[in-house]
Design a protein around this motif. Structure first.
Motif, PDB file in Angstrom:
ATOM      1  N   VAL B  20      23.408 -26.904 -27.237  1.00 34.92           N
ATOM      2  CA  VAL B  20      22.432 -25.794 -27.219  1.00 34.92           C
ATOM      3  C   VAL B  20      21.021 -26.343 -27.315  1.00 34.92           C
ATOM      4  CG1 VAL B  20      21.537 -23.864 -28.572  1.00 34.92           C
ATOM      5  CG2 VAL B  20      23.946 -24.011 -28.115  1.00 34.92           C
ATOM      6  N   SER B  23      20.459 -29.158 -23.979  1.00 37.78           N
ATOM      7  CA  SER B  23      20.702 -28.865 -22.567  1.00 37.78           C
ATOM      8  C   SER B  23      19.388 -28.620 -21.841  1.00 37.78           C
ATOM      9  CB  SER B  23      21.598 -27.637 -22.456  1.00 37.78           C
ATOM     10  OG  SER B  23      21.637 -27.215 -21.117  1.00 37.78           O
ATOM     11  N   ILE B  26      18.338 -23.767 -19.310  1.00 37.49           N
ATOM     12  CA  ILE B  26      18.165 -22.835 -20.423  1.00 37.49           C
ATOM     13  C   ILE B  26      19.313 -21.826 -20.476  1.00 37.49           C
ATOM     14  CG2 ILE B  26      16.567 -21.507 -18.999  1.00 37.49           C
ATOM     15  CD1 ILE B  26      15.121 -20.785 -21.508  1.00 37.49           C
ATOM     16  N   ALA B  29      22.216 -23.427 -22.110  1.00 35.42           N
ATOM     17  CA  ALA B  29      22.039 -23.469 -23.566  1.00 35.42           C
ATOM     18  C   ALA B  29      22.502 -22.157 -24.185  1.00 35.42           C
ATOM     19  CB  ALA B  29      20.570 -23.729 -23.896  1.00 35.42           C
ATOM     20  N   ALA B  30      22.162 -21.037 -23.544  1.00 33.63           N
ATOM     21  CA  ALA B  30      22.575 -19.743 -24.094  1.00 33.63           C
ATOM     22  C   ALA B  30      24.095 -19.610 -24.054  1.00 33.63           C
ATOM     23  CB  ALA B  30      21.931 -18.610 -23.317  1.00 33.63           C
ATOM     24  N   MET B  72      15.971 -13.778 -20.967  1.00 35.19           N
ATOM     25  CA  MET B  72      15.786 -14.851 -19.981  1.00 35.19           C
ATOM     26  C   MET B  72      15.557 -14.270 -18.596  1.00 35.19           C
ATOM     27  SD  MET B  72      18.484 -17.686 -21.037  1.00 35.19           S
ATOM     28  CE  MET B  72      18.267 -18.565 -22.550  1.00 35.19           C
ATOM     29  N   LEU B  85      11.712 -28.920 -20.890  1.00 35.83           N
ATOM     30  CA  LEU B  85      12.165 -27.954 -21.890  1.00 35.83           C
ATOM     31  C   LEU B  85      12.081 -28.545 -23.297  1.00 35.83           C
ATOM     32  CD1 LEU B  85      13.157 -25.114 -21.644  1.00 35.83           C
ATOM     33  CD2 LEU B  85      15.477 -25.936 -21.656  1.00 35.83           C
TER      34      LEU B  85
END
Lengths: 118, 179
Positions: B20, B23, B26, B29-30, B72, B85
């Motif tokens: 999370v 990564s 994005i 990650a979620a 997002m 990121l």
């Protein structure tokens, strides 16, 4: 089961969350790291509840309360993130410097000099 | 048996949590967050907090992650990998997290090194419900007010944003008057 097992897992999750908060740039990933940290706290509460067994389920109740607070927090946080996106067109917390501290001393000196010039 | 189950779920949680925060995509990650929260729910289940595990799945996976995914979409999060990121200060962040883990870990081991969780009876929603509505009524009510306040706050924030994005006249007028 040794009690240190859930406690060490909580420590690891919390520190991963700390790393995410410090190292990430996108505001939404920041909020996800907050969720990881709150989960670590919940794990502690449930582990100590299973250890103490006070018959009142205190730890489990507090864990449910923390989950509720996390829901409120993520709702407000995402509203702020959307506000940031509408105002700036990005969700980069490093570039969001609206609340940056200006040096008030320099500013007042400038203003005073301007006043005397006038 | 419980130790083995807990270790498996805990390892899954740690691996997913690391993904999370590292990564580069994005959205991935979620989705790893779903795995991490589900594994933590499994840990709750092993610790006989079945009600908390169900609430965790219901609220976290069902509501919070969906909310994050919606945010997002609304912020036009790109699906391609983003090298930017993670900021350039991630080594310092890793050092801070490592030192914190060492301090907390040694503290936990020193304090609770030889304590054991006894095999507990299966948890039920009944005990939690009794606790909430008997000894924790006041925090429960305060929490409902807090939720209402958060709801109103979110509505106010998302309504005012439309006006804030427009150039605001009174501020410039005040400045003109000052000059």
């Amino acid at each position: 089961m040794p009690l240190v097992l859930p406690l060490l897992l909580a420590v690891l999750l919390f520190c991963i969350g700390v790393y995410g908060v410090l190292a990430r740039r996108n505001a939404i990933t920041l909020l996800m790291s907050f969720e990881l940290m709150l989960n670590a706290v919940n794990l502690n509460l449930v582990a100590f509840d299973a250890w103490r067994l006070d018959g009142l389920a205190t730890g489990q109740t507090l864990a449910v309360f923390v989950i509720t607070i996390a829901a409120a927090e993520i709702g407000l946080g995402l509203a702020i993130v959307l506000l940031l996106f509408r105002g700036h067109g990005h969700v980069d917390v490093d570039a969001a410097r609206d609340l940056v501290e200006v040096d008030h001393r320099v500013e007042t000196i400038d203003r005073a000099e301007k006043g005397t010039d006038r | 048996m419980t130790t083995a189950l807990f270790s498996i779920a805990g390892a899954m949680a740690v691996v997913a949590a690391v993904l999370v925060v590292t990564s580069r995509r994005i959205v991935h990650a979620a989705l790893w967050l779903v795995v991490a929260l589900g594994a933590v729910a499994g840990c709750f289940g092993v610790l006989h907090a079945e009600f908390v595990a169900l609430v965790q799945i219901l609220v976290y996976v069902g509501a919070i992650v969906v909310l994050v995914l919606f945010a997002m979409m609304l912020t036009k999060a790109p699906t391609n990998p983003l090298p930017g990121l993670t900021t350039g200060r991630s080594p310092f962040a890793a050092a801070v997290a490592l030192v914190l883990a060492l301090i907390l870990g040694t503290g936990v081991v020193v304090a609770f090194g030889n304590e054991k969780v006894k095999p507990v009876p299966a948890g039920s929603a009944e005990s939690v419900g009794n606790a909430v509505f008997r000894s924790w009524v006041l925090p429960f009510e305060v929490l409902s007010v807090l939720l209402l306040a958060a709801l109103i706050g979110a509505i106010v924030l998302s309504q005012r944003s439309g006006r804030l994005s427009e150039p605001s006249e009174p501020v410039s007028g005040a400045e003109g008057g000052d000059d």
